[in-house]
Design a protein around this motif. Sequence first.
Motif, PDB file in Angstrom:
ATOM      1  N   PHE A 134      12.424  19.993   6.882  1.00 51.73           N
ATOM      2  CA  PHE A 134      12.662  21.397   6.586  1.00 51.73           C
ATOM      3  C   PHE A 134      13.049  21.546   5.119  1.00 51.73           C
ATOM      4  O   PHE A 134      13.868  20.782   4.607  1.00 51.73           O
ATOM      5  N   LEU A 135      12.448  22.530   4.450  1.00 55.39           N
ATOM      6  CA  LEU A 135      12.819  22.892   3.086  1.00 55.39           C
ATOM      7  C   LEU A 135      13.127  24.375   3.108  1.00 55.39           C
ATOM      8  O   LEU A 135      12.219  25.210   3.100  1.00 55.39           O
ATOM      9  N   VAL A 136      14.414  24.714   3.155  1.00 55.51           N
ATOM     10  CA  VAL A 136      14.815  26.096   3.399  1.00 55.51           C
ATOM     11  C   VAL A 136      15.716  26.598   2.269  1.00 55.51           C
ATOM     12  O   VAL A 136      16.439  25.812   1.640  1.00 55.51           O
ATOM     13  N   PRO A 137      15.686  27.901   1.982  1.00 54.23           N
ATOM     14  CA  PRO A 137      16.603  28.454   0.969  1.00 54.23           C
ATOM     15  C   PRO A 137      18.055  28.267   1.390  1.00 54.23           C
ATOM     16  O   PRO A 137      18.390  28.264   2.575  1.00 54.23           O
ATOM     17  N   GLY A 138      18.921  28.105   0.394  1.00 56.58           N
ATOM     18  CA  GLY A 138      20.341  27.902   0.678  1.00 56.58           C
ATOM     19  C   GLY A 138      20.775  26.489   0.355  1.00 56.58           C
ATOM     20  O   GLY A 138      20.061  25.740  -0.317  1.00 56.58           O
ATOM     21  N   THR A 139      21.933  26.148   0.825  1.00 55.22           N
ATOM     22  CA  THR A 139      22.510  24.848   0.508  1.00 55.22           C
ATOM     23  C   THR A 139      22.764  24.048   1.774  1.00 55.22           C
ATOM     24  O   THR A 139      22.957  24.581   2.854  1.00 55.22           O
ATOM     25  N   ILE A 183       7.606  18.786  -4.175  1.00 47.96           N
ATOM     26  CA  ILE A 183       8.249  17.663  -3.497  1.00 47.96           C
ATOM     27  C   ILE A 183       7.179  16.645  -3.122  1.00 47.96           C
ATOM     28  O   ILE A 183       6.141  17.006  -2.541  1.00 47.96           O
ATOM     29  N   THR A 184       7.419  15.384  -3.453  1.00 50.80           N
ATOM     30  CA  THR A 184       6.475  14.312  -3.130  1.00 50.80           C
ATOM     31  C   THR A 184       7.178  13.241  -2.313  1.00 50.80           C
ATOM     32  O   THR A 184       8.273  12.796  -2.680  1.00 50.80           O
ATOM     33  N   ILE A 185       6.558  12.832  -1.217  1.00 48.11           N
ATOM     34  CA  ILE A 185       7.081  11.774  -0.355  1.00 48.11           C
ATOM     35  C   ILE A 185       6.117  10.596  -0.419  1.00 48.11           C
ATOM     36  O   ILE A 185       4.910  10.755  -0.180  1.00 48.11           O
ATOM     37  N   LYS A 186       6.646   9.413  -0.748  1.00 44.90           N
ATOM     38  CA  LYS A 186       5.797   8.221  -0.872  1.00 44.90           C
ATOM     39  C   LYS A 186       6.377   7.073  -0.065  1.00 44.90           C
ATOM     40  O   LYS A 186       7.546   6.715  -0.230  1.00 44.90           O
ATOM     41  N   GLY A 187       5.574   6.500   0.819  1.00 46.27           N
ATOM     42  CA  GLY A 187       5.959   5.308   1.546  1.00 46.27           C
ATOM     43  C   GLY A 187       5.151   4.131   1.052  1.00 46.27           C
ATOM     44  O   GLY A 187       3.912   4.196   0.983  1.00 46.27           O
ATOM     45  N   GLU A 194       0.840  -1.181   0.000  1.00 42.99           N
ATOM     46  CA  GLU A 194       0.000   0.000   0.000  1.00 42.99           C
ATOM     47  C   GLU A 194       0.880   1.237   0.000  1.00 42.99           C
ATOM     48  O   GLU A 194       1.960   1.237   0.595  1.00 42.99           O
ATOM     49  N   ASP A 195       0.403   2.301  -0.672  1.00 41.53           N
ATOM     50  CA  ASP A 195       1.161   3.539  -0.767  1.00 41.53           C
ATOM     51  C   ASP A 195       0.532   4.617   0.108  1.00 41.53           C
ATOM     52  O   ASP A 195      -0.701   4.741   0.184  1.00 41.53           O
ATOM     53  N   ALA A 196       1.391   5.401   0.754  1.00 39.69           N
ATOM     54  CA  ALA A 196       0.972   6.616   1.447  1.00 39.69           C
ATOM     55  C   ALA A 196       1.764   7.763   0.834  1.00 39.69           C
ATOM     56  O   ALA A 196       2.993   7.715   0.790  1.00 39.69           O
ATOM     57  N   VAL A 197       1.081   8.800   0.349  1.00 42.41           N
ATOM     58  CA  VAL A 197       1.732   9.865  -0.414  1.00 42.41           C
ATOM     59  C   VAL A 197       1.369  11.225   0.178  1.00 42.41           C
ATOM     60  O   VAL A 197       0.215  11.482   0.530  1.00 42.41           O
ATOM     61  N   MET A 198       2.368  12.097   0.310  1.00 41.05           N
ATOM     62  CA  MET A 198       2.108  13.487   0.640  1.00 41.05           C
ATOM     63  C   MET A 198       3.025  14.363  -0.202  1.00 41.05           C
ATOM     64  O   MET A 198       4.142  13.947  -0.550  1.00 41.05           O
ATOM     65  N   SER A 199       2.574  15.568  -0.539  1.00 39.00           N
ATOM     66  CA  SER A 199       3.368  16.435  -1.407  1.00 39.00           C
ATOM     67  C   SER A 199       3.124  17.896  -1.051  1.00 39.00           C
ATOM     68  O   SER A 199       2.133  18.241  -0.399  1.00 39.00           O
ATOM     69  N   THR A 200       4.047  18.763  -1.489  1.00 40.24           N
ATOM     70  CA  THR A 200       3.928  20.195  -1.251  1.00 40.24           C
ATOM     71  C   THR A 200       2.874  20.792  -2.170  1.00 40.24           C
ATOM     72  O   THR A 200       2.656  20.317  -3.282  1.00 40.24           O
ATOM     73  N   ASN A 201       2.233  21.834  -1.707  1.00 39.45           N
ATOM     74  CA  ASN A 201       1.239  22.550  -2.511  1.00 39.45           C
ATOM     75  C   ASN A 201       1.429  24.056  -2.320  1.00 39.45           C
ATOM     76  O   ASN A 201       0.490  24.788  -2.058  1.00 39.45           O
ATOM     77  N   ILE A 202       2.693  24.477  -2.458  1.00 31.41           N
ATOM     78  CA  ILE A 202       3.075  25.872  -2.232  1.00 31.41           C
ATOM     79  C   ILE A 202       3.841  26.365  -3.457  1.00 31.41           C
ATOM     80  O   ILE A 202       4.620  25.605  -4.057  1.00 31.41           O
ATOM     81  N   SER A 203       3.654  27.613  -3.835  1.00 34.17           N
ATOM     82  CA  SER A 203       4.419  28.208  -4.928  1.00 34.17           C
ATOM     83  C   SER A 203       5.731  28.755  -4.371  1.00 34.17           C
ATOM     84  O   SER A 203       5.746  29.793  -3.702  1.00 34.17           O
TER      85      SER A 203
END
Length: 266
Positions: free
Chosen positions: A97-102, A77-81, A3-12
Amino acid sequence: MAEDAVMSTNISFPKVARCLSFWYHMYSYPSYEMGTLQITMTDSTGIVTLLFSRSRSQSKLWLQEKIDIPAVDNLKITIKGTTGPGWMKEMALDGIFLVPGTCVIECGFEQGQTCAFENTNGDDFDWTLFKSGSTPTPNTGPSAAYSGNQYAYIEVNGKGQDSYAFLSSKNTKLFSSSYCLRFCYHMYGQHIGYLAVYTQYQGAGWWSKPWTRSGNQGNQWMQASVDITGNTGKGIVIDIEASKGKGGDNGDIAIDDISLCTGSCN
């Protein structure tokens, strides 16, 4: 049944380079029941790029991952388990965390620390990880880690001349126009081979060698800084390779305190 569980970003997101960091927990017994955790990205072109993938049981501990993401339009970004067979499987995520920079990738080979540079297939033998104290053979190898308690080294007893082992970043997605790789190395013994850094654009089929040392460098830890040219359009793979030299078994090579960040070493 899987079974798959999926979540993803919905931001510009604004078009800037970003660092995705997170902790994950994947432990099951037996190992194959765990399933797979995958993280992908898409941009305005619609192309799906695999950023991270782990299957089977990984550790009883929480593990951290850091991934550099290039500046693209319409980042998603999509995360699937995906679950495995049986009942004894659960995976978890935390501290995303998804932050600007490296990202700065660091690896000191301390017990329980994850590292972007891993043993993999295709070489003659594996690096020994999480070593503390001296290596088993007299008159070669360090007596202690450069910092902390542990380091990685090649144990050359019983290995053939010119046999080699490498640590590879191939399971970590690296996107950049340039990187600075820094690490400490120890090359002491009369049968030392070489230590080298190799790089490859993913799918290019050929390797470049921006840094190498060979032979006995003395009973001391030394520091290396390596400028690596990348390509924002393609991922890059970095391998750290060490070999056994001619003669006997006094050829242990060790590394410690690896760091990798974007930009020049200067």
